[in-house]
Scaffold this motif. Structure first.
Motif, PDB file in Angstrom:
ATOM      1  N   ALA A  67       0.835  -1.205   0.000  1.00  0.00           N
ATOM      2  CA  ALA A  67       0.000   0.000   0.000  1.00  0.00           C
ATOM      3  C   ALA A  67       0.868   1.253   0.000  1.00  0.00           C
ATOM      4  O   ALA A  67       0.574   2.216  -0.714  1.00  0.00           O
ATOM      5  CB  ALA A  67      -0.935  -0.011   1.213  1.00  0.00           C
ATOM      6  N   LEU A  68       1.954   1.248   0.780  1.00  0.00           N
ATOM      7  CA  LEU A  68       2.858   2.400   0.810  1.00  0.00           C
ATOM      8  C   LEU A  68       3.451   2.647  -0.568  1.00  0.00           C
ATOM      9  O   LEU A  68       3.525   3.793  -1.024  1.00  0.00           O
ATOM     10  CB  LEU A  68       3.972   2.186   1.833  1.00  0.00           C
ATOM     11  CG  LEU A  68       5.007   3.310   1.929  1.00  0.00           C
ATOM     12  CD1 LEU A  68       4.355   4.617   2.348  1.00  0.00           C
ATOM     13  CD2 LEU A  68       6.121   2.922   2.877  1.00  0.00           C
ATOM     14  N   CYS A  69       3.834   1.601  -1.246  1.00  0.00           N
ATOM     15  CA  CYS A  69       4.388   1.742  -2.592  1.00  0.00           C
ATOM     16  C   CYS A  69       3.357   2.371  -3.534  1.00  0.00           C
ATOM     17  O   CYS A  69       3.668   3.293  -4.289  1.00  0.00           O
ATOM     18  CB  CYS A  69       4.833   0.380  -3.106  1.00  0.00           C
ATOM     19  SG  CYS A  69       5.654   0.463  -4.702  1.00  0.00           S
ATOM     20  N   SER A 103      -6.872   6.142   2.176  1.00  0.00           N
ATOM     21  CA  SER A 103      -6.566   5.936   3.585  1.00  0.00           C
ATOM     22  C   SER A 103      -5.574   4.792   3.721  1.00  0.00           C
ATOM     23  O   SER A 103      -5.854   3.688   3.257  1.00  0.00           O
ATOM     24  CB  SER A 103      -7.832   5.596   4.372  1.00  0.00           C
ATOM     25  OG  SER A 103      -7.495   5.178   5.686  1.00  0.00           O
ATOM     26  N   PRO A 104      -4.427   5.039   4.357  1.00  0.00           N
ATOM     27  CA  PRO A 104      -3.487   3.936   4.548  1.00  0.00           C
ATOM     28  C   PRO A 104      -4.003   2.908   5.551  1.00  0.00           C
ATOM     29  O   PRO A 104      -3.490   1.803   5.627  1.00  0.00           O
ATOM     30  CB  PRO A 104      -2.228   4.628   5.064  1.00  0.00           C
ATOM     31  CG  PRO A 104      -2.720   5.879   5.699  1.00  0.00           C
ATOM     32  CD  PRO A 104      -3.939   6.284   4.920  1.00  0.00           C
ATOM     33  N   TYR A 105      -5.028   3.257   6.311  1.00  0.00           N
ATOM     34  CA  TYR A 105      -5.574   2.344   7.315  1.00  0.00           C
ATOM     35  C   TYR A 105      -6.595   1.381   6.717  1.00  0.00           C
ATOM     36  O   TYR A 105      -6.831   0.310   7.254  1.00  0.00           O
ATOM     37  CB  TYR A 105      -6.206   3.141   8.454  1.00  0.00           C
ATOM     38  CG  TYR A 105      -5.223   4.095   9.065  1.00  0.00           C
ATOM     39  CD1 TYR A 105      -4.155   3.628   9.821  1.00  0.00           C
ATOM     40  CD2 TYR A 105      -5.318   5.459   8.827  1.00  0.00           C
ATOM     41  CE1 TYR A 105      -3.222   4.499  10.357  1.00  0.00           C
ATOM     42  CE2 TYR A 105      -4.384   6.337   9.361  1.00  0.00           C
ATOM     43  CZ  TYR A 105      -3.346   5.848  10.124  1.00  0.00           C
ATOM     44  OH  TYR A 105      -2.426   6.708  10.638  1.00  0.00           O
ATOM     45  N   ASP A 106      -7.224   1.770   5.615  1.00  0.00           N
ATOM     46  CA  ASP A 106      -8.164   0.895   4.927  1.00  0.00           C
ATOM     47  C   ASP A 106      -8.005   1.140   3.428  1.00  0.00           C
ATOM     48  O   ASP A 106      -8.534   2.109   2.893  1.00  0.00           O
ATOM     49  CB  ASP A 106      -9.596   1.174   5.362  1.00  0.00           C
ATOM     50  CG  ASP A 106     -10.585   0.175   4.764  1.00  0.00           C
ATOM     51  OD1 ASP A 106     -10.183  -0.622   3.884  1.00  0.00           O
ATOM     52  OD2 ASP A 106     -11.756   0.190   5.175  1.00  0.00           O
ATOM     53  N   GLY A 122     -14.331   7.082   2.081  1.00  0.00           N
ATOM     54  CA  GLY A 122     -14.844   5.913   2.778  1.00  0.00           C
ATOM     55  C   GLY A 122     -15.603   5.016   1.835  1.00  0.00           C
ATOM     56  O   GLY A 122     -15.107   4.643   0.784  1.00  0.00           O
ATOM     57  N   PHE A 123     -16.847   4.717   2.190  1.00  0.00           N
ATOM     58  CA  PHE A 123     -17.654   3.790   1.414  1.00  0.00           C
ATOM     59  C   PHE A 123     -19.009   4.407   1.130  1.00  0.00           C
ATOM     60  O   PHE A 123     -19.476   5.271   1.858  1.00  0.00           O
ATOM     61  CB  PHE A 123     -17.845   2.477   2.178  1.00  0.00           C
ATOM     62  CG  PHE A 123     -16.549   1.791   2.455  1.00  0.00           C
ATOM     63  CD1 PHE A 123     -15.978   0.965   1.505  1.00  0.00           C
ATOM     64  CD2 PHE A 123     -15.883   1.988   3.651  1.00  0.00           C
ATOM     65  CE1 PHE A 123     -14.775   0.342   1.747  1.00  0.00           C
ATOM     66  CE2 PHE A 123     -14.678   1.367   3.899  1.00  0.00           C
ATOM     67  CZ  PHE A 123     -14.128   0.540   2.938  1.00  0.00           C
TER      68      PHE A 123
END
Length: 140
Positions: A67-69, A103-106, A122-123
Motif C-alpha cells: 500500500a505504501l508503494c 486511507s493507509p488504514y483501509d 470511505g464507502f
C-alpha cells in the motif's frame, strides 16, 4: 516491518523520524510549511521502500508495504532533475478515484462524491426502497 525485520530499519529510522511520525499528524486548515512536510514524508517513504527493495531479499513485504508503494506512486513523481515532487492534476495527474488509495488504514476505502456538495472518503452504499405491496398478501 519493525516487528518482523527490524534490522532493515537500522540507520534509516532516527530521532527525526520519531519527531515526525511518533504521533499522528494532520495538516489542518492552515498548516505550517505543508509542502516541506509532504516532501519529507515522501522522501522518507521512498528511502524506506528503496531499503526494502535493496536489503530485504529475505523479507516478504506485507500489504502495508505494498500500500505504501502504491501511495507513493500515486502522490509523487521524480522530476527531470531526479527530485521528488508532489503530483497534481496539472502535471502528471492523479489516479482515478476508483483505484486511488485514500486511507493507509483501509486501502479499500475510496473518495466518494454525491452531487456538487457532499464529499467524503470511505464507502458508499446504495439502497433501493419500493412501495409496491406483496402480490400474495391481502391488504387491510
Amino acid at each position: 516491518m519493525a516487528r518482523t525485520a527490524g534490522h532493515l530499519l537500522i540507520g534509516l529510522v532516527d530521532e527525526d523520524w520519531g519527531r515526525r511520525y511518533g504521533r499522528p499528524v494532520r495538516l489542518g486548515k492552515n498548516p505550517t510549511r505543508p509542502k516541506t512536510r509532504i516532501l519529507a514524508a515522501g522522501n522518507d517513504a521512498c528511502r524506506l521502500l528503496e531499503r526494502l527493495h535493496r536489503d530485504g531479499s529475505a523479507y516478504r513485504p506485507g500489504p502495508q508495504a505494498e500500500a505504501l508503494c502504491q501511495i507513493v506512486v500515486q502522490h509523487y513523481y521524480r522530476d527531470t532533475a531526479g527530485r521528488l515532487s508532489w503530483r497534481t492534476t496539472d502535471d502528471d495527474g492523479l489516479p482515478p478515484s476508483s483505484s486511488a488509495i485514500v486511507s493507509p488504514y483501509d486501502i479499500t476505502a475510496r473518495y466518494v462524491r454525491h452531487g456538487h456538495i457532499i464529499r467524503w472518503k470511505g464507502f458508499a452504499a446504495h439502497l433501493t426502497e419500493t412501495c409496491a405491496s406483496d402480490p400474495g398478501s391481502t391488504e387491510r
